[in-house]
Design a protein around this motif. Structure first.
Motif, PDB file in Angstrom:
ATOM      1  N   ARG A  12       2.340   0.556   0.560  1.00  0.00           N
ATOM      2  CA  ARG A  12       2.375  -0.260  -0.653  1.00  0.00           C
ATOM      3  C   ARG A  12       2.230   0.634  -1.879  1.00  0.00           C
ATOM      4  O   ARG A  12       1.448   1.582  -1.871  1.00  0.00           O
ATOM      5  N   PRO A  14       1.698   0.051  -6.092  1.00  0.00           N
ATOM      6  CA  PRO A  14       1.547  -0.868  -7.224  1.00  0.00           C
ATOM      7  C   PRO A  14       2.546  -0.501  -8.322  1.00  0.00           C
ATOM      8  O   PRO A  14       2.714   0.674  -8.642  1.00  0.00           O
ATOM      9  N   GLN A  16       3.351  -0.045 -11.823  1.00  0.00           N
ATOM     10  CA  GLN A  16       2.607   0.172 -13.054  1.00  0.00           C
ATOM     11  C   GLN A  16       3.582   0.441 -14.203  1.00  0.00           C
ATOM     12  O   GLN A  16       4.784   0.646 -13.969  1.00  0.00           O
ATOM     13  N   GLU A  69       3.189  -6.362  -9.862  1.00  0.00           N
ATOM     14  CA  GLU A  69       3.268  -6.697  -8.439  1.00  0.00           C
ATOM     15  C   GLU A  69       3.270  -5.408  -7.624  1.00  0.00           C
ATOM     16  O   GLU A  69       3.181  -4.313  -8.167  1.00  0.00           O
ATOM     17  N   THR A  70       3.382  -5.547  -6.322  1.00  0.00           N
ATOM     18  CA  THR A  70       3.343  -4.406  -5.414  1.00  0.00           C
ATOM     19  C   THR A  70       4.673  -4.302  -4.687  1.00  0.00           C
ATOM     20  O   THR A  70       5.248  -5.312  -4.296  1.00  0.00           O
ATOM     21  N   LEU A  72       6.149  -3.348  -1.334  1.00  0.00           N
ATOM     22  CA  LEU A  72       5.765  -3.164   0.068  1.00  0.00           C
ATOM     23  C   LEU A  72       6.989  -2.593   0.779  1.00  0.00           C
ATOM     24  O   LEU A  72       8.055  -3.207   0.766  1.00  0.00           O
ATOM     25  N   ARG A  93       8.826  -7.476  -2.708  1.00  0.00           N
ATOM     26  CA  ARG A  93       7.881  -7.631  -3.806  1.00  0.00           C
ATOM     27  C   ARG A  93       6.710  -8.404  -3.226  1.00  0.00           C
ATOM     28  O   ARG A  93       6.895  -9.351  -2.462  1.00  0.00           O
ATOM     29  N   GLU A  94       5.525  -7.976  -3.550  1.00  0.00           N
ATOM     30  CA  GLU A  94       4.329  -8.634  -3.024  1.00  0.00           C
ATOM     31  C   GLU A  94       3.409  -8.991  -4.190  1.00  0.00           C
ATOM     32  O   GLU A  94       3.068  -8.122  -5.001  1.00  0.00           O
ATOM     33  N   PRO A  96       0.034  -9.409  -5.517  1.00  0.00           N
ATOM     34  CA  PRO A  96      -1.207  -8.830  -4.993  1.00  0.00           C
ATOM     35  C   PRO A  96      -2.345  -9.819  -4.766  1.00  0.00           C
ATOM     36  O   PRO A  96      -3.177  -9.605  -3.892  1.00  0.00           O
ATOM     37  N   THR A 101       5.209 -12.589  -0.230  1.00  0.00           N
ATOM     38  CA  THR A 101       6.242 -11.552  -0.294  1.00  0.00           C
ATOM     39  C   THR A 101       7.633 -12.161  -0.382  1.00  0.00           C
ATOM     40  O   THR A 101       7.853 -13.311   0.019  1.00  0.00           O
TER      41      THR A 101
END
Length: 145
Positions: A12, A14, A16, A69-70, A72, A93-94, A96, A101
């Motif tokens: 994963r 993040p 930013q 979002e994260t 994955l 896209r996950e 958080p 997902t």
């Protein structure tokens, strides 16, 4: 010999501000880098040697990953040649907080195992020892046709 599931890696990242484009979503180049890193780790785990990226097959961006979002990313070896390793890669896209997902990207990368001088070297034969491994391999093979 290395079994398919032994090469399975999930990571994963993040998303930013320094990863975002001017639309406030993950820059495609950053995602490609992360796919390459996860794919490379999977290839190295399989080959037991250093591996370099030789080819990126179709890379389909299905939807964006928003800032905050994260990403994955999943990768695993699904086929091997004499010195090459094919890795199936998918990204989601996950969210958080909820863990929800949604698939965003699919691709396959080819890596080549090399020695210290950069010369291609043989890789082991891939084995598939479980139903889950067989399902993953079949999914990757059918997607690459």
């Amino acid at each position: 010999m290395t079994a398919l599931l032994e090469t399975y890696i999930e990571n994963r990242f993040p998303v930013q501000p320094n990863h975002a484009n001017n639309n406030g979503t993950l820059h495609g180049g950053n995602l490609m880098k992360w796919l390459d890193e996860v794919g490379g780790m999977s290839a190295i785990r399989f080959a037991g040697e250093s591996c370099v990226t030789a080819r990126v097959d179709e890379l389909d961006f299905l939807r964006p990953v928003p800032l905050g979002e994260t990403a994955l990313i999943e990768g695993y070896v699904y086929d091997a040649g004499e010195t090459s390793v094919n890795v199936a890669l998918r990204a989601w896209r996950e969210e958080p907080r909820s863990g929800e997902t949604e698939l965003t990207t699919e691709s396959t990368f080819t890596f080549v195992a090399i020695d210290e001088d950069g010369t291609p070297i043989p890789v082991p034969e891939l084995t598939v020892e479980s139903e889950k491994g067989e399902r993953l391999r079949e999914r990757a093979l059918s997607a690459s046709e």
